[in-house]
Design an enzyme around this catalytic site. Structure first.
Site, PDB file in Angstrom:
ATOM      1  CG  ASP A   1      -1.937   1.087   1.232  1.00  0.00           C
ATOM      2  OD1 ASP A   1      -2.392   1.462   0.140  1.00  0.00           O
ATOM      3  OD2 ASP A   1      -2.296   1.567   2.332  1.00  0.00           O
TER       4      ASP A   1
ATOM      5  CG  ASP B   1      -0.159   7.658  -3.268  1.00  0.00           C
ATOM      6  OD1 ASP B   1      -0.726   8.190  -4.234  1.00  0.00           O
ATOM      7  OD2 ASP B   1      -0.388   7.976  -2.080  1.00  0.00           O
TER       8      ASP B   1
ATOM      9  N   GLY C   1      -8.794   5.581   3.897  1.00  0.00           N
ATOM     10  CA  GLY C   1      -9.280   6.432   4.975  1.00  0.00           C
ATOM     11  C   GLY C   1     -10.622   5.974   5.501  1.00  0.00           C
TER      12      GLY C   1
END
Length: 390
Positions: free
Chosen positions: A82, A104, A210
């Site tokens: 991640d 990301d 989130g």
């Protein structure tokens, strides 16, 4: 049951109206609790490791435990990098056992994000590894890890999502519709209409980062709008911290093991709660029947060499370094026969993360250069076999 294909997990989730919990682990306590929760709930889970947490543990050491725990579990599991920082991060994560990666680029400009994600996708998909992209920006606010995600929210648009997916070839897409990383005061305002429009614009599974701080009804609406994976960490960390504080309050002189003895149970309870809330409980059997197993491949070469021992040793050392760095190669090892009368004196054992790597490895320029220039000229007598793990 071995690990399963992560794309298969998420496609099934989107098609059947539930979401897979992607639960971040930062220690053995977290790992054991998350696996236990998946097994207790008979549910799929994505075991997630965020690069932003690597300062808290040795990634390579923890990944060894993660792979072992997932391979021996009966639950349908995947392992995901991640918020990776770079292409190199993704290559390393695959080598260590991840079968899903996310690098990301959401903090970059649109063109840079698209280019980076496409490069990662081309590499990872050649290995059969699931690729997650992120479009828009999910900031942090107040709670654990919030400082790692500074700045203001940048919402994803349906038009950008469709273009991004087509341009990059990602398997799932993290979108920004109002959630934040970390815990926050109150509940965020989520743009469900935007999310529904994004889901209509692209058929791939959508991801929410989130998740901590949302109410049960909010999770239900997100899942109904096409979300198939929800990242969840802060509430797990809070549950662990609360267990430690309770133990310290009950016994101020308690040592480490007494302070942490209830941590796993606390994490597992919260993990089970969200797994059930997301709709994954009880789905293990149908997923095990639906998903392709994630099996490693052993590429074995037995050979005799016409060169002197020093030259053979130098060739093997060069190959271990060059071939071990290729995408999808988990290990590049060499050996020699124990008995003097063995038909073949030397061997290679190249461990691939999965079957798709066979072709990618065969045609990779670095492999071809090594084979043509260093290996084949002195190893004409050889046999090669690819084995699938039982």
């Amino acid at each position: 049951m071995p690990l399963v294909n992560m794309t298969d997990l998420l496609v099934h989730a989107r098609g059947h109206g539930y979401a897979v919990a992607a639960l971040d682990v930062v220690s053995l306590d977290f790992l054991e609790a998350v696996i236990a929760a998946a097994e207790t709930c008979r549910a799929p889970v994505v075991v997630s490791l965020a690069e932003s947490h690597f300062e808290h543990y040795d990634f390579e050491l923890l990944m060894t435990a993660v792979v072992t725990a997932c391979q021996r579990s009966p639950a349908p599991l995947a392992i995901h990098l991640d918020h990776g920082a770079s292409l190199d991060s993704a290559v390393r994560a695959i080598r260590l056992g991840c079968n899903g990666v996310m690098v990301d680029g959401s903090h970059l400009g649109p063109d840079e994000n698209r280019a980076l994600t496409r490069t990662v996708a081309e590499m990872a998909k050649a290995c059969g590894v699931t690729v997650e992209g992120e479009l828009g920006y999910v900031p942090g606010e107040e709670g654990e890890d919030a400082e790692r995600h500074p700045g203001e929210v940048v919402y994803t648009t349906p038009e950008e999502a469709a273009d991004f997916v087509a341009a990059t070839g990602v398997d799932c897409l993290a979108v920004s519709v109002g959630t934040v990383h970390g815990r926050m005061r109150g509940e965020p305002r989520l743009d469900y209409e935007r999310l529904a429009a994004i889901a209509a614009a692209t058929p791939i599974p959508l991801v929410i980062h989130g998740g901590t701080g949302l109410g049960d009804a909010a999770f239900g609406r997100l899942i109904a709008s096409g979300v198939a994976k929800i990242n969840y960490y802060t509430a797990l960390a809070d549950a662990a911290a609360h267990a430690i504080r309770e133990a310290a309050a009950a016994d101020p002189r308690a040592g480490y093991t007494r302070l942490t003895q209830r941590v796993r149970a606390a994490i597992q309870a919260e993990a089970e709660r969200v797994i059930r809330l997301f709709g994954g409980a009880g789905r293990a059997d149908e997923l095990l029947a639906h998903c392709r197993p994630w099996r490693e491949i052993d590429h074995v070469i037995l050979f005799n060499a016409t060169a002197e021992d020093d030259a053979v040793a130098a060739m093997k050392a060069a190959g271990r370094e060059a071939l071990g760095a290729l995408p999808g190669v988990r290990e590049a090892a060499t050996g020699r026969a124990v008995t003097a009368d063995a038909r073949y004196r030397h061997c290679w054992l190249i461990r691939f993360c999965g079957e798709p790597v066979i072709d990618a490895y065969k045609h990779h320029p670095a492999h071809q250069a090594f084979a043509d220039e260093r290996f084949r000229p002195i190893a004409g007598d050889r046999i090669t076999i690819d084995f699938e793990r039982d």
